[in-house]
Scaffold this motif. Structure first.
Motif, PDB file in Angstrom:
ATOM      1  N   LEU A  53       0.835  -1.188   0.000  1.00 40.55           N
ATOM      2  CA  LEU A  53       0.000   0.000   0.000  1.00 40.55           C
ATOM      3  C   LEU A  53       0.875   1.245   0.000  1.00 40.55           C
ATOM      4  O   LEU A  53       1.924   1.281   0.640  1.00 40.55           O
ATOM      5  CB  LEU A  53      -0.898   0.010   1.239  1.00 40.55           C
ATOM      6  N   PRO A  54       0.454   2.289  -0.680  1.00 38.44           N
ATOM      7  CA  PRO A  54       1.262   3.516  -0.677  1.00 38.44           C
ATOM      8  C   PRO A  54       1.119   4.224   0.666  1.00 38.44           C
ATOM      9  O   PRO A  54       0.101   4.141   1.335  1.00 38.44           O
ATOM     10  CB  PRO A  54       0.639   4.345  -1.813  1.00 38.44           C
ATOM     11  N   THR A  55       2.197   4.916   1.057  1.00 39.51           N
ATOM     12  CA  THR A  55       2.125   5.684   2.296  1.00 39.51           C
ATOM     13  C   THR A  55       1.471   7.028   1.993  1.00 39.51           C
ATOM     14  O   THR A  55       1.754   7.673   0.976  1.00 39.51           O
ATOM     15  CB  THR A  55       3.532   5.929   2.864  1.00 39.51           C
ATOM     16  N   LEU A  56       0.577   7.416   2.852  1.00 46.55           N
ATOM     17  CA  LEU A  56      -0.136   8.668   2.669  1.00 46.55           C
ATOM     18  C   LEU A  56       0.594   9.786   3.399  1.00 46.55           C
ATOM     19  O   LEU A  56       0.960   9.647   4.564  1.00 46.55           O
ATOM     20  CB  LEU A  56      -1.569   8.554   3.208  1.00 46.55           C
ATOM     21  N   GLN A  57       0.801  10.872   2.719  1.00 43.50           N
ATOM     22  CA  GLN A  57       1.448  12.029   3.316  1.00 43.50           C
ATOM     23  C   GLN A  57       0.381  12.909   3.946  1.00 43.50           C
ATOM     24  O   GLN A  57      -0.693  13.107   3.367  1.00 43.50           O
ATOM     25  CB  GLN A  57       2.212  12.835   2.247  1.00 43.50           C
ATOM     26  N   PRO A  58       0.637  13.454   5.125  1.00 41.90           N
ATOM     27  CA  PRO A  58      -0.350  14.360   5.708  1.00 41.90           C
ATOM     28  C   PRO A  58      -0.450  15.626   4.857  1.00 41.90           C
ATOM     29  O   PRO A  58       0.542  16.127   4.334  1.00 41.90           O
ATOM     30  CB  PRO A  58       0.206  14.669   7.094  1.00 41.90           C
ATOM     31  N   ALA A  82      11.473  13.614   6.047  1.00 40.93           N
ATOM     32  CA  ALA A  82      11.635  12.242   6.523  1.00 40.93           C
ATOM     33  C   ALA A  82      10.865  11.965   7.814  1.00 40.93           C
ATOM     34  O   ALA A  82      10.238  10.925   7.926  1.00 40.93           O
ATOM     35  CB  ALA A  82      13.105  11.909   6.703  1.00 40.93           C
ATOM     36  N   PRO A  83      10.849  12.858   8.819  1.00 41.75           N
ATOM     37  CA  PRO A  83      10.093  12.538  10.021  1.00 41.75           C
ATOM     38  C   PRO A  83       8.591  12.419   9.776  1.00 41.75           C
ATOM     39  O   PRO A  83       7.910  11.738  10.517  1.00 41.75           O
ATOM     40  CB  PRO A  83      10.396  13.701  10.965  1.00 41.75           C
ATOM     41  N   LEU A  84       8.071  13.041   8.725  1.00 37.76           N
ATOM     42  CA  LEU A  84       6.647  12.929   8.434  1.00 37.76           C
ATOM     43  C   LEU A  84       6.294  11.521   7.978  1.00 37.76           C
ATOM     44  O   LEU A  84       5.190  11.058   8.194  1.00 37.76           O
ATOM     45  CB  LEU A  84       6.244  13.945   7.366  1.00 37.76           C
ATOM     46  N   GLN A  85       7.240  10.819   7.352  1.00 37.45           N
ATOM     47  CA  GLN A  85       6.980   9.477   6.861  1.00 37.45           C
ATOM     48  C   GLN A  85       7.202   8.428   7.939  1.00 37.45           C
ATOM     49  O   GLN A  85       6.859   7.283   7.756  1.00 37.45           O
ATOM     50  CB  GLN A  85       7.885   9.174   5.674  1.00 37.45           C
ATOM     51  N   SER A  86       7.765   8.825   9.059  1.00 37.44           N
ATOM     52  CA  SER A  86       8.075   7.874  10.107  1.00 37.44           C
ATOM     53  C   SER A  86       6.819   7.442  10.845  1.00 37.44           C
ATOM     54  O   SER A  86       5.861   8.194  10.972  1.00 37.44           O
ATOM     55  CB  SER A  86       9.061   8.502  11.090  1.00 37.44           C
ATOM     56  N   GLU A  87       6.848   6.208  11.352  1.00 35.66           N
ATOM     57  CA  GLU A  87       5.734   5.692  12.131  1.00 35.66           C
ATOM     58  C   GLU A  87       5.927   5.961  13.607  1.00 35.66           C
ATOM     59  O   GLU A  87       5.008   5.787  14.390  1.00 35.66           O
ATOM     60  CB  GLU A  87       5.610   4.186  11.893  1.00 35.66           C
ATOM     61  N   MET A  88       7.146   6.354  13.963  1.00 36.45           N
ATOM     62  CA  MET A  88       7.468   6.565  15.370  1.00 36.45           C
ATOM     63  C   MET A  88       7.534   8.052  15.678  1.00 36.45           C
ATOM     64  O   MET A  88       7.835   8.869  14.810  1.00 36.45           O
ATOM     65  CB  MET A  88       8.801   5.912  15.723  1.00 36.45           C
ATOM     66  N   CYS A  89       7.270   8.378  16.941  1.00 33.29           N
ATOM     67  CA  CYS A  89       7.408   9.757  17.404  1.00 33.29           C
ATOM     68  C   CYS A  89       8.884  10.083  17.533  1.00 33.29           C
ATOM     69  O   CYS A  89       9.717   9.196  17.737  1.00 33.29           O
ATOM     70  CB  CYS A  89       6.732   9.917  18.763  1.00 33.29           C
ATOM     71  N   PRO A  90       9.243  11.360  17.434  1.00 34.69           N
ATOM     72  CA  PRO A  90      10.644  11.713  17.587  1.00 34.69           C
ATOM     73  C   PRO A  90      11.118  11.430  19.014  1.00 34.69           C
ATOM     74  O   PRO A  90      10.369  11.523  19.975  1.00 34.69           O
ATOM     75  CB  PRO A  90      10.689  13.212  17.276  1.00 34.69           C
ATOM     76  N   VAL A  91      12.386  11.080  19.130  1.00 38.98           N
ATOM     77  CA  VAL A  91      12.986  10.732  20.415  1.00 38.98           C
ATOM     78  C   VAL A  91      13.433  12.000  21.121  1.00 38.98           C
ATOM     79  O   VAL A  91      13.890  12.950  20.484  1.00 38.98           O
ATOM     80  CB  VAL A  91      14.185   9.792  20.190  1.00 38.98           C
ATOM     81  N   GLU A 123       2.142   3.992  23.177  1.00 39.91           N
ATOM     82  CA  GLU A 123       1.409   5.172  22.703  1.00 39.91           C
ATOM     83  C   GLU A 123       2.324   6.383  22.598  1.00 39.91           C
ATOM     84  O   GLU A 123       2.087   7.282  21.790  1.00 39.91           O
ATOM     85  CB  GLU A 123       0.257   5.516  23.648  1.00 39.91           C
ATOM     86  N   THR A 124       3.369   6.431  23.429  1.00 38.24           N
ATOM     87  CA  THR A 124       4.285   7.562  23.356  1.00 38.24           C
ATOM     88  C   THR A 124       5.381   7.334  22.315  1.00 38.24           C
ATOM     89  O   THR A 124       6.001   8.286  21.868  1.00 38.24           O
ATOM     90  CB  THR A 124       4.936   7.825  24.727  1.00 38.24           C
ATOM     91  N   ARG A 125       5.632   6.083  21.946  1.00 39.49           N
ATOM     92  CA  ARG A 125       6.673   5.797  20.958  1.00 39.49           C
ATOM     93  C   ARG A 125       6.150   5.852  19.532  1.00 39.49           C
ATOM     94  O   ARG A 125       6.873   6.240  18.625  1.00 39.49           O
ATOM     95  CB  ARG A 125       7.268   4.412  21.205  1.00 39.49           C
ATOM     96  N   TYR A 126       4.915   5.423  19.310  1.00 40.13           N
ATOM     97  CA  TYR A 126       4.374   5.327  17.957  1.00 40.13           C
ATOM     98  C   TYR A 126       3.218   6.300  17.777  1.00 40.13           C
ATOM     99  O   TYR A 126       2.498   6.611  18.724  1.00 40.13           O
ATOM    100  CB  TYR A 126       3.882   3.900  17.677  1.00 40.13           C
ATOM    101  N   LEU A 127       3.019   6.744  16.549  1.00 42.80           N
ATOM    102  CA  LEU A 127       1.931   7.670  16.251  1.00 42.80           C
ATOM    103  C   LEU A 127       0.588   6.945  16.198  1.00 42.80           C
ATOM    104  O   LEU A 127      -0.434   7.507  16.572  1.00 42.80           O
ATOM    105  CB  LEU A 127       2.197   8.363  14.911  1.00 42.80           C
ATOM    106  N   PHE A 128       0.590   5.697  15.742  1.00 41.13           N
ATOM    107  CA  PHE A 128      -0.635   4.911  15.611  1.00 41.13           C
ATOM    108  C   PHE A 128      -0.247   3.446  15.705  1.00 41.13           C
ATOM    109  O   PHE A 128       0.922   3.105  15.523  1.00 41.13           O
ATOM    110  CB  PHE A 128      -1.340   5.206  14.280  1.00 41.13           C
ATOM    111  N   PRO A 129      -1.199   2.556  16.008  1.00 44.80           N
ATOM    112  CA  PRO A 129      -0.864   1.128  16.075  1.00 44.80           C
ATOM    113  C   PRO A 129      -0.424   0.613  14.706  1.00 44.80           C
ATOM    114  O   PRO A 129      -1.145   0.740  13.727  1.00 44.80           O
ATOM    115  CB  PRO A 129      -2.154   0.454  16.517  1.00 44.80           C
TER     116      PRO A 129
END
Length: 176
Positions: A53-58, A82-91, A123-129
């Protein structure tokens, strides 16, 4: 089955004809149904491939029109996207700094970074499951303490005998 030693010319011709007949039947079958079998095999192989599936950009809000006489804005760099495409929250910077202190062999560096990172809730590490297994424990909150209800009569300290494997049975080893 034993080997027959009394092969004469008649029997040899019989086996030769039988072999050729089977060979011709296989060739006919392959000519008739070979393309269908290959098509089914290709369809099965295509079904086994994972669906990409293609990744959707906000979507970003539209930029206001530039003021007349102002310099044209710079194009955003690819590193900023690049951080917009990441599935994880910034550290956090303090946690990221642990990566560069020492080496993992001495339980520092990457080892300390990963051990502090795993203490955070998902929940604090990832943006969504990301996977379906995340949905089972997603946003449950802190674990509730459960009190053990037990009586001394039912509790056995150990499964093994206290006197060794070959010793005689001790009455304390039996659960009654």
């Amino acid at each position: 089955m034993s080997r027959q030693l009394n092969m004469d010319t008649l029997r040899q011709n019989f086996w030769k004809e039988d072999y050729l007949r089977e060979k011709m039947l296989r060739c006919e079958w392959h000519r008739k149904y070979g393309s269908l079998v290959k098509a089914k095999q290709k369809a099965k192989a295509a079904a086994r491939l994972p669906l990409k599936l293609p990744t959707l950009q906000p979507t970003a809000p539209p930029a206001p029109p530039p003021a007349p006489g102002a310099a044209p804005p710079k194009a955003p760099s690819p590193a900023a996207e690049a951080p917009l495409q990441s599935e994880m929250c910034p550290v956090l910077p303090a946690t990221r700094a642990l990566l560069y202190e020492g080496i993992s062999h001495d339980f520092q560096g990457r080892y300390r970074y990963l051990s502090t990172r795993k203490l955070d809730l998902p929940e604090t590490r990832y943006l969504f499951p990301i996977t379906t297994s995340f949905t089972y424990g997603w946003q449950l909150g802190p674990p509730a303490k459960q009190e053990l209800v037990s009586c001394k009569m039912c509790r056995i300290e150990s499964f093994f005998r206290k006197n060794g494997a070959f010793a005689l049975l001790d009455p304390r080893d039996l659960a009654l």
